[in-house]
Motif scaffolding. Structure first.
Motif, PDB file in Angstrom:
ATOM      1  N   MET A   1       0.848  -1.192   0.000  1.00 15.15           N
ATOM      2  CA  MET A   1       0.000   0.000   0.000  1.00 15.15           C
ATOM      3  C   MET A   1       0.880   1.237   0.000  1.00 15.15           C
ATOM      4  O   MET A   1       1.892   1.293   0.683  1.00 15.15           O
ATOM      5  CB  MET A   1      -0.899  -0.008   1.244  1.00 15.15           C
ATOM      6  CG  MET A   1      -1.953   1.070   1.274  1.00 15.15           C
ATOM      7  SD  MET A   1      -3.030   0.941   2.735  1.00 15.15           S
ATOM      8  CE  MET A   1      -2.001   1.721   3.986  1.00 15.15           C
ATOM      9  N   GLU A   2       0.481   2.216  -0.759  1.00 17.46           N
ATOM     10  CA  GLU A   2       1.237   3.466  -0.863  1.00 17.46           C
ATOM     11  C   GLU A   2       0.367   4.616  -0.365  1.00 17.46           C
ATOM     12  O   GLU A   2      -0.826   4.667  -0.649  1.00 17.46           O
ATOM     13  CB  GLU A   2       1.620   3.719  -2.324  1.00 17.46           C
ATOM     14  CG  GLU A   2       2.406   5.006  -2.554  1.00 17.46           C
ATOM     15  CD  GLU A   2       2.681   5.263  -4.023  1.00 17.46           C
ATOM     16  OE1 GLU A   2       3.329   6.289  -4.327  1.00 17.46           O
ATOM     17  OE2 GLU A   2       2.236   4.459  -4.858  1.00 17.46           O
ATOM     18  N   VAL A   3       0.966   5.517   0.394  1.00 17.31           N
ATOM     19  CA  VAL A   3       0.260   6.688   0.905  1.00 17.31           C
ATOM     20  C   VAL A   3       1.085   7.918   0.557  1.00 17.31           C
ATOM     21  O   VAL A   3       2.273   7.979   0.888  1.00 17.31           O
ATOM     22  CB  VAL A   3       0.057   6.622   2.436  1.00 17.31           C
ATOM     23  CG1 VAL A   3      -0.817   7.776   2.910  1.00 17.31           C
ATOM     24  CG2 VAL A   3      -0.552   5.291   2.852  1.00 17.31           C
ATOM     25  N   PHE A   4       0.472   8.902  -0.106  1.00 20.29           N
ATOM     26  CA  PHE A   4       1.216  10.105  -0.451  1.00 20.29           C
ATOM     27  C   PHE A   4       0.311  11.327  -0.378  1.00 20.29           C
ATOM     28  O   PHE A   4      -0.897  11.246  -0.611  1.00 20.29           O
ATOM     29  CB  PHE A   4       1.841   9.991  -1.852  1.00 20.29           C
ATOM     30  CG  PHE A   4       0.867   9.766  -2.971  1.00 20.29           C
ATOM     31  CD1 PHE A   4       0.303  10.825  -3.665  1.00 20.29           C
ATOM     32  CD2 PHE A   4       0.519   8.469  -3.341  1.00 20.29           C
ATOM     33  CE1 PHE A   4      -0.587  10.615  -4.708  1.00 20.29           C
ATOM     34  CE2 PHE A   4      -0.366   8.242  -4.382  1.00 20.29           C
ATOM     35  CZ  PHE A   4      -0.920   9.317  -5.073  1.00 20.29           C
ATOM     36  N   ALA A   5       0.919  12.449  -0.006  1.00 14.96           N
ATOM     37  CA  ALA A   5       0.190  13.713   0.074  1.00 14.96           C
ATOM     38  C   ALA A   5       0.047  14.308  -1.312  1.00 14.96           C
ATOM     39  O   ALA A   5       0.922  14.144  -2.168  1.00 14.96           O
ATOM     40  CB  ALA A   5       0.913  14.678   1.000  1.00 14.96           C
ATOM     41  N   VAL A   6      -1.045  15.002  -1.539  1.00 17.33           N
ATOM     42  CA  VAL A   6      -1.271  15.703  -2.803  1.00 17.33           C
ATOM     43  C   VAL A   6      -0.675  17.102  -2.656  1.00 17.33           C
ATOM     44  O   VAL A   6      -1.120  17.881  -1.806  1.00 17.33           O
ATOM     45  CB  VAL A   6      -2.775  15.787  -3.125  1.00 17.33           C
ATOM     46  CG1 VAL A   6      -3.006  16.598  -4.402  1.00 17.33           C
ATOM     47  CG2 VAL A   6      -3.354  14.386  -3.262  1.00 17.33           C
ATOM     48  N   PRO A   7       0.308  17.452  -3.454  1.00 19.66           N
ATOM     49  CA  PRO A   7       0.952  18.759  -3.296  1.00 19.66           C
ATOM     50  C   PRO A   7       0.152  19.868  -3.968  1.00 19.66           C
ATOM     51  O   PRO A   7      -0.669  19.640  -4.861  1.00 19.66           O
ATOM     52  CB  PRO A   7       2.301  18.562  -4.002  1.00 19.66           C
ATOM     53  CG  PRO A   7       1.992  17.557  -5.084  1.00 19.66           C
ATOM     54  CD  PRO A   7       0.954  16.631  -4.502  1.00 19.66           C
ATOM     55  N   GLY A   8       0.427  21.096  -3.522  1.00 18.52           N
ATOM     56  CA  GLY A   8      -0.052  22.271  -4.238  1.00 18.52           C
ATOM     57  C   GLY A   8      -1.484  22.669  -3.979  1.00 18.52           C
ATOM     58  O   GLY A   8      -2.028  23.500  -4.717  1.00 18.52           O
ATOM     59  N   ILE A   9      -2.129  22.117  -2.938  1.00 18.43           N
ATOM     60  CA  ILE A   9      -3.489  22.551  -2.621  1.00 18.43           C
ATOM     61  C   ILE A   9      -3.401  23.978  -2.065  1.00 18.43           C
ATOM     62  O   ILE A   9      -2.725  24.220  -1.063  1.00 18.43           O
ATOM     63  CB  ILE A   9      -4.160  21.628  -1.582  1.00 18.43           C
ATOM     64  CG1 ILE A   9      -4.208  20.182  -2.094  1.00 18.43           C
ATOM     65  CG2 ILE A   9      -5.551  22.136  -1.238  1.00 18.43           C
ATOM     66  CD1 ILE A   9      -5.115  19.948  -3.257  1.00 18.43           C
ATOM     67  N   PRO A  10      -4.076  24.956  -2.677  1.00 17.42           N
ATOM     68  CA  PRO A  10      -3.983  26.337  -2.194  1.00 17.42           C
ATOM     69  C   PRO A  10      -4.839  26.547  -0.946  1.00 17.42           C
ATOM     70  O   PRO A  10      -5.581  25.651  -0.524  1.00 17.42           O
ATOM     71  CB  PRO A  10      -4.534  27.143  -3.378  1.00 17.42           C
ATOM     72  CG  PRO A  10      -5.506  26.216  -4.024  1.00 17.42           C
ATOM     73  CD  PRO A  10      -4.938  24.837  -3.868  1.00 17.42           C
ATOM     74  N   GLU A  11      -4.728  27.721  -0.370  1.00 14.95           N
ATOM     75  CA  GLU A  11      -5.601  28.064   0.757  1.00 14.95           C
ATOM     76  C   GLU A  11      -7.054  28.007   0.295  1.00 14.95           C
ATOM     77  O   GLU A  11      -7.422  28.620  -0.706  1.00 14.95           O
ATOM     78  CB  GLU A  11      -5.269  29.469   1.266  1.00 14.95           C
ATOM     79  CG  GLU A  11      -6.125  29.921   2.434  1.00 14.95           C
ATOM     80  CD  GLU A  11      -5.908  29.077   3.689  1.00 14.95           C
ATOM     81  OE1 GLU A  11      -6.908  28.832   4.392  1.00 14.95           O
ATOM     82  OE2 GLU A  11      -4.749  28.678   3.949  1.00 14.95           O
ATOM     83  N   VAL A  12      -7.856  27.233   1.003  1.00 14.44           N
ATOM     84  CA  VAL A  12      -9.252  27.021   0.613  1.00 14.44           C
ATOM     85  C   VAL A  12     -10.123  28.104   1.222  1.00 14.44           C
ATOM     86  O   VAL A  12      -9.963  28.464   2.397  1.00 14.44           O
ATOM     87  CB  VAL A  12      -9.734  25.625   1.057  1.00 14.44           C
ATOM     88  CG1 VAL A  12     -11.223  25.441   0.780  1.00 14.44           C
ATOM     89  CG2 VAL A  12      -8.914  24.542   0.352  1.00 14.44           C
ATOM     90  N   ARG A  13     -11.049  28.608   0.424  1.00 14.27           N
ATOM     91  CA  ARG A  13     -11.949  29.671   0.861  1.00 14.27           C
ATOM     92  C   ARG A  13     -13.394  29.237   0.657  1.00 14.27           C
ATOM     93  O   ARG A  13     -13.660  28.286  -0.084  1.00 14.27           O
ATOM     94  CB  ARG A  13     -11.653  30.960   0.092  1.00 14.27           C
ATOM     95  CG  ARG A  13     -10.189  31.378   0.196  1.00 14.27           C
ATOM     96  CD  ARG A  13      -9.905  32.760  -0.360  1.00 14.27           C
ATOM     97  NE  ARG A  13      -8.476  33.041  -0.326  1.00 14.27           N
ATOM     98  CZ  ARG A  13      -7.794  33.366   0.769  1.00 14.27           C
ATOM     99  NH1 ARG A  13      -8.402  33.468   1.930  1.00 14.27           N
ATOM    100  NH2 ARG A  13      -6.481  33.599   0.709  1.00 14.27           N
ATOM    101  N   PRO A  14     -14.334  29.912   1.328  1.00 15.12           N
ATOM    102  CA  PRO A  14     -15.741  29.530   1.198  1.00 15.12           C
ATOM    103  C   PRO A  14     -16.185  29.480  -0.260  1.00 15.12           C
ATOM    104  O   PRO A  14     -15.889  30.383  -1.050  1.00 15.12           O
ATOM    105  CB  PRO A  14     -16.473  30.624   1.971  1.00 15.12           C
ATOM    106  CG  PRO A  14     -15.481  31.085   2.993  1.00 15.12           C
ATOM    107  CD  PRO A  14     -14.153  31.010   2.322  1.00 15.12           C
ATOM    108  N   GLY A  15     -16.859  28.401  -0.604  1.00 17.30           N
ATOM    109  CA  GLY A  15     -17.352  28.237  -1.963  1.00 17.30           C
ATOM    110  C   GLY A  15     -16.417  27.508  -2.892  1.00 17.30           C
ATOM    111  O   GLY A  15     -16.811  27.134  -4.006  1.00 17.30           O
TER     112      GLY A  15
END
Length: 261
Positions: A1-15
């Motif tokens: 099994m492999e587990v990895f983070a998804v890079p580059g998610i920006p700051e999330v805002r409402p909507g």
């Protein structure tokens, strides 16, 4: 099994559409499981709040005064009010606020976060994390687990846990199967979504990492019955019943007839 983070998610805002953000940054394979931190789900759903939105009731004032006296530092009654409004029941009012949320999760402070919430004082958990997971699962065409970090009774430290899930059962049921000696298993139900949430938390991390999404690849549920029972029913939860009959008195434990409100 492999587990990895998804890079580059920006700051999330409402909507914001968190599902689309993830889809743009990772090519999912069949049977991938996507774990998404509840913080970004809450931000997208507009669950940020200011303390001014929670004018304290007398009960909140009493709770804050009591915890302030125990902790030796001032506690904001508006925060206590926020916990009350986000809770179905308070199992402990001192020395901590241990709350049962409306969707069944039991955690300190009803899971209200004060870290990494730019623009707000507080970040509340999603109102219905399983509904949130279902919407994300439909966008990504993959099983989704909405995760949070939570302390554990009898142990130091926090770990990742599932607060919502969709596209897969919460648990795999081993009852009726047999061990290596041929004995039939009659109680073993494995909380798979919690275990996967814990694995995801190893790579998403805490603090300022900024990686709130992880993908679990090549996990196999196996040929087992599935179950969606994760949170214990209150009437069958022995620990909850014991807490209702317990109170904290200046560092000493008291067993009496008075129940926590």
């Amino acid at each position: 099994m492999e587990v990895f983070a998804v890079p580059g998610i920006p700051e999330v805002r409402p909507g914001d559409d968190v599902g689309e953000m993830v889809a743009e940054r990772v090519d999912l394979e069949p049977d991938d499981v996507v774990c998404v931190a509840s913080t970004v789900v809450s931000k997208a759903e507009g669950r940020g709040a200011d303390l001014l939105s929670f004018p304290p009731t007398e009960r909140a004032e009493q709770i804050a005064r009591r915890i302030s006296a125990i902790a030796g530092e001032e506690k904001d009654p508006r925060f206590a009010q926020a916990v009350l409004e986000e809770s179905d029941e308070l199992l402990l009012e001192a020395p901590i606020l241990l709350a049962a949320t409306r969707f069944g999760h039991i955690t300190v402070n009803a899971g209200i976060d004060r870290s990494n919430v730019p623009g707000w004082d507080l970040l509340l958990l999603p109102e219905d994390p399983t509904a949130s997971a279902r919407a994300l699962s439909e966008t990504l065409d993959a099983p989704v687990i909405v995760t949070d970090t939570s302390g554990r009774p009898f142990r130091h430290g926090q770990r990742g846990v599932a607060v919502g899930w969709a596209g897969m059962p919460a648990a795999r049921d081993w009852r009726g199967e047999h061990d290596r000696e041929g004995r039939e298993l009659d109680v073993t139900v494995q909380a798979v979504v919690d275990e996967l949430a814990g694995a995801a938390n190893l790579v998403t991390g805490e603090g300022d990492g900024g990686t709130p999404v992880a993908v679990i690849r090549d996990f196999e549920f196996g040929d087992h019955a599935g179950s969606d029972r994760l949170f214990r029913e209150p009437e069958r939860d022995l620990i909850r019943q014991a807490l209702r009959a317990w109170s904290y008195e200046d560092g000493a434990t008291t067993h009496g007839e008075e129940e926590a409100p």
